[in-house]
Structures are given as structure tokens and as C-alpha cells.
Scaffold this motif. Structure first.
Motif, PDB file in Angstrom:
ATOM      1  N   GLN A 126       0.849  -1.189   0.000  1.00  0.00           N
ATOM      2  CA  GLN A 126       0.000   0.000   0.000  1.00  0.00           C
ATOM      3  C   GLN A 126       0.884   1.237   0.000  1.00  0.00           C
ATOM      4  O   GLN A 126       1.730   1.409   0.881  1.00  0.00           O
ATOM      5  N   LEU A 127       0.711   2.119  -0.979  1.00  0.00           N
ATOM      6  CA  LEU A 127       1.522   3.314  -1.113  1.00  0.00           C
ATOM      7  C   LEU A 127       0.749   4.523  -0.601  1.00  0.00           C
ATOM      8  O   LEU A 127      -0.423   4.710  -0.937  1.00  0.00           O
ATOM      9  N   VAL A 128       1.420   5.347   0.217  1.00  0.00           N
ATOM     10  CA  VAL A 128       0.819   6.580   0.712  1.00  0.00           C
ATOM     11  C   VAL A 128       1.796   7.726   0.492  1.00  0.00           C
ATOM     12  O   VAL A 128       3.011   7.534   0.536  1.00  0.00           O
ATOM     13  N   ALA A 129       1.264   8.921   0.244  1.00  0.00           N
ATOM     14  CA  ALA A 129       2.103  10.086  -0.012  1.00  0.00           C
ATOM     15  C   ALA A 129       2.512  10.758   1.289  1.00  0.00           C
ATOM     16  O   ALA A 129       1.710  10.879   2.221  1.00  0.00           O
ATOM     17  N   GLY A 130       3.768  11.171   1.353  1.00  0.00           N
ATOM     18  CA  GLY A 130       4.265  11.880   2.527  1.00  0.00           C
ATOM     19  C   GLY A 130       5.690  12.334   2.292  1.00  0.00           C
ATOM     20  O   GLY A 130       6.451  11.667   1.597  1.00  0.00           O
ATOM     21  N   GLY A 131       6.047  13.477   2.867  1.00  0.00           N
ATOM     22  CA  GLY A 131       7.397  13.986   2.711  1.00  0.00           C
ATOM     23  C   GLY A 131       7.984  14.428   4.031  1.00  0.00           C
ATOM     24  O   GLY A 131       7.256  14.651   5.004  1.00  0.00           O
ATOM     25  N   GLY A 132       9.311  14.537   4.084  1.00  0.00           N
ATOM     26  CA  GLY A 132       9.973  14.996   5.294  1.00  0.00           C
ATOM     27  C   GLY A 132       9.962  13.967   6.402  1.00  0.00           C
ATOM     28  O   GLY A 132       9.824  12.756   6.157  1.00  0.00           O
ATOM     29  N   PRO A 133      10.114  14.402   7.656  1.00  0.00           N
ATOM     30  CA  PRO A 133      10.154  13.473   8.794  1.00  0.00           C
ATOM     31  C   PRO A 133       8.929  12.559   8.819  1.00  0.00           C
ATOM     32  O   PRO A 133       7.817  12.981   8.501  1.00  0.00           O
ATOM     33  N   VAL A 134       9.154  11.322   9.204  1.00  0.00           N
ATOM     34  CA  VAL A 134       8.076  10.337   9.230  1.00  0.00           C
ATOM     35  C   VAL A 134       8.224   9.469  10.473  1.00  0.00           C
ATOM     36  O   VAL A 134       9.338   9.224  10.952  1.00  0.00           O
ATOM     37  N   ARG A 135       7.106   9.021  10.999  1.00  0.00           N
ATOM     38  CA  ARG A 135       7.113   8.113  12.141  1.00  0.00           C
ATOM     39  C   ARG A 135       6.746   6.713  11.664  1.00  0.00           C
ATOM     40  O   ARG A 135       5.641   6.495  11.167  1.00  0.00           O
ATOM     41  N   LEU A 136       7.698   5.787  11.784  1.00  0.00           N
ATOM     42  CA  LEU A 136       7.439   4.406  11.395  1.00  0.00           C
ATOM     43  C   LEU A 136       6.806   3.668  12.562  1.00  0.00           C
ATOM     44  O   LEU A 136       7.294   3.710  13.683  1.00  0.00           O
ATOM     45  N   ASP A 137       5.692   2.985  12.286  1.00  0.00           N
ATOM     46  CA  ASP A 137       4.993   2.218  13.315  1.00  0.00           C
ATOM     47  C   ASP A 137       4.165   1.151  12.639  1.00  0.00           C
ATOM     48  O   ASP A 137       4.442   0.776  11.486  1.00  0.00           O
ATOM     49  N   ALA A 138       3.129   0.662  13.317  1.00  0.00           N
ATOM     50  CA  ALA A 138       2.297  -0.394  12.746  1.00  0.00           C
ATOM     51  C   ALA A 138       1.532   0.084  11.526  1.00  0.00           C
ATOM     52  O   ALA A 138       1.123  -0.715  10.683  1.00  0.00           O
ATOM     53  N   ASN A 139       1.335   1.395  11.391  1.00  0.00           N
ATOM     54  CA  ASN A 139       0.577   1.938  10.269  1.00  0.00           C
ATOM     55  C   ASN A 139       1.456   2.207   9.046  1.00  0.00           C
ATOM     56  O   ASN A 139       0.996   2.095   7.917  1.00  0.00           O
TER      57      ASN A 139
END
Length: 290
Positions: A126-139
Motif C-alpha cells: 500500500q503506497l501513501v504520499a508523505g514527505g519529510g520526517p516520518v514516524r514508522l509504526d504499525a501503520n
């Protein structure tokens, strides 16, 4: 021939005791009695013919052999747990979520997603758009980012490709905007608020002198590239984000592309070993983006 390994319950007890350096705490963690943990560790020591703990004043401390085994057991159990997680994920059809910068996502990855689905039919990406800092978790388990911000040490970074940029315009308007391998002084430069220094960076990379580039500004990089396709002017295009339009003859890059010193990386949790899903993703991204 391989030597038989003492039962897994003994290794489980040893792992907990090694981590906590306490038989009592290990027993509480495993919902066993102190005696059960002690007997399991003793069985393992008898099997190996070596002491794994020093027992002093009701406390236990790992010996050198104990530390060696603890490292191996941790690594082995981590691999087993990751394999189990991968299998459960694939059997349950739980999607793996990859966050990616919007322009790269829309203009490069999504058109190639069918190839991933064909090659790895048991992985739902599943691809989602996002840029810059990101929080990796279960989602969100993975993220593709340009390394233009501080990346937390807890994330593993795997290099994907160097960023390359260059001026692009509609293919049939090259003579309107370029002459003798140069951008014409009156060429309309398309800007974006997400990379406001893109033109200044290009002039610096090429050593060209020009007054501050003027022209229309857009909210996002993607819009400036679409404006170039529409023939409104010249945009600074990252090589991979404009690759398909150049190949299809919609856009042209008369001056080519230059590395700008940044690169794109895949982010994942450093605490988790590279499992089957991450390896499949890296294989596909390496071949797709390389």
C-alpha cells in the motif's frame, strides 16, 4: 553431522534469564517457577559442558560462553520471529505500507506498481504520499525520503539513488526556451514552494550566471512539472520524476541532469532484522529506481 540442540524451551528460559540476569525475573516473565527456569538452564549447561552463568549471592551473571550463546540465541530467535511475522502477514493479506514523497510516488512508483504485484503476489503493498520526517509504526512500516532532513538513529537507511536535476520543458517548445545549449534570458522559469531554491541550485551546479529566475510559482513540485507539460515554461525536474514524460516525448531535458548532492533512501526500523518483505521491497526498488 549436526549436533542436536537442547529443547527450545531451555533456550527460551536461557534467553530470558540472560536478558534479565535473574532466574526469578525470567520465571515471572515466562509464567514459570524459579525451579523450572533453573532446571532448564542447568540442562543446557550439561548439554554444552560449559557454565553459562556465575551464581553469586542469589544473583546470576553471564560467563563469556553465556554471552556468546546469548548473542546467537537473540539473533536466531529474532530471525524466527521475523519469519513468523512475514508468514502471518502474507497469509492474512495484511498490507505493507510504504510512504513516499508525492512526486516520486505519482510520477514513477505508481505506474510500476503492477510489476511489484506480479512479482510478489503474496505481498500487498500500500503506497501513501508523505514527505519529510516520518514516524514508522504499525501503520507505516517503510518510507522513501530524500535525505534533506535529520533522520533519527533508530531508523535503518538503505541508499536507493542519487538525486539528479535538470531544466525540462514541453518537447515541442525547446527552441522557444533554449538556444545554443543555454536557457534563453526571457524563458519563463516555473518555481515550487516545496523546493524554492531549485533554480538557484541549478545555476550553482552549472556555474552559470543569471539574474534571479522569475516566473510563476506553484504550491508543489508536481504542479510545476504539470505546468511544464502544459507548455507554461521551464521547470527544474528530478530525473526519475520526469523519466516517463521524457521517454514518451512529452518533456525534453535539453541540458541534461546533474547530481545535486542529495540522495533518496529507504527507511525502516533498525531494531527489526531485514525480513522477507523488506528484502523483496529492496530488490524491487533497486531494479526499478536504479
Amino acid at each position: 553431522m549436526r549436533q542436536p540442540i537442547t529443547s527450545l524451551p531451555s533456550l527460551t528460559c536461557f534467553r530470558a534469564a540472560a536478558e534479565l540476569e535473574s532466574f526469578s525475573a525470567a520465571a515471572d516473565q515466562l509464567n514459570l517457577t524459579h525451579g523450572a527456569v533453573s532446571r532448564a538452564v542447568r540442562l543446557l549447561e550439561d548439554d554444552l559442558g560449559a557454565a553459562l552463568f556465575e551464581r553469586r549471592n542469589r544473583r546470576v551473571f553471564l560467563t563469556e560462553n553465556g554471552r556468546r550463546l546469548a548473542r546467537a540465541v537473540d539473533e536466531g530467535f529474532a530471525r524466527i520471529e521475523q519469519a513468523i511475522a512475514d508468514i502471518r502477514q502474507s497469509e492474512a493479506g495484511v498490507p505493507v505500507t510504504l510512504s513516499c514523497e508525492p512526486t516520486l510516488l505519482m510520477r514513477y512508483l505508481i505506474p510500476r506498481l503492477p510489476d511489484f504485484q506480479e512479482r510478489f503476489p503474496d505481498i500487498t503493498l500500500q503506497l501513501v504520499a508523505g514527505g519529510g520526517p516520518v514516524r514508522l509504526d504499525a501503520n507505516i512500516q517503510f518510507a522513501i525520503r530524500r535525505n534533506d532532513f535529520s533522520i533519527p538513529n533508530r531508523y535503518r537507511t538503505t541508499e536507493l539513488f542519487d538525486e539528479e536535476i535538470g531544466p525540462v520543458c514541453r518537447a515541442d517548445l525547446v527552441e522557444l526556451f533554449f538556444e545554443n545549449g543555454q536557457l534563453k534570458p526571457n524563458a519563463l522559469c516555473l518555481h515550487t514552494r516545496t523546493r524554492p531554491q531549485a533554480w538557484a541550485q541549478w545555476f550553482e551546479l552549472t556555474g552559470t550566471r543569471r539574474a534571479e529566475a522569475t516566473g510563476q510559482s506553484f504550491e508543489h513540485f508536481y504542479f510545476s512539472l504539470q505546468a511544464a507539460v502544459a507548455g507554461l515554461g521551464v521547470a527544474i525536474g528530478p530525473k526519475r520524476q520526469v523519466h516517463d514524460d521524457v521517454e514518451n516525448g512529452l518533456l525534453a531535458a535539453p541540458l541534461g541532469f546533474r547530481r545535486d548532492g542529495s540522495l533518496y533512501v529507504l527507511l525502516s526500523e533498525r531494531s527489526s532484522p531485514q525480513g522477507r518483505v523488506e528484502k523483496a521491497l529492496l530488490t524491487w526498488l533497486g531494479e526499478t529506481l536504479g
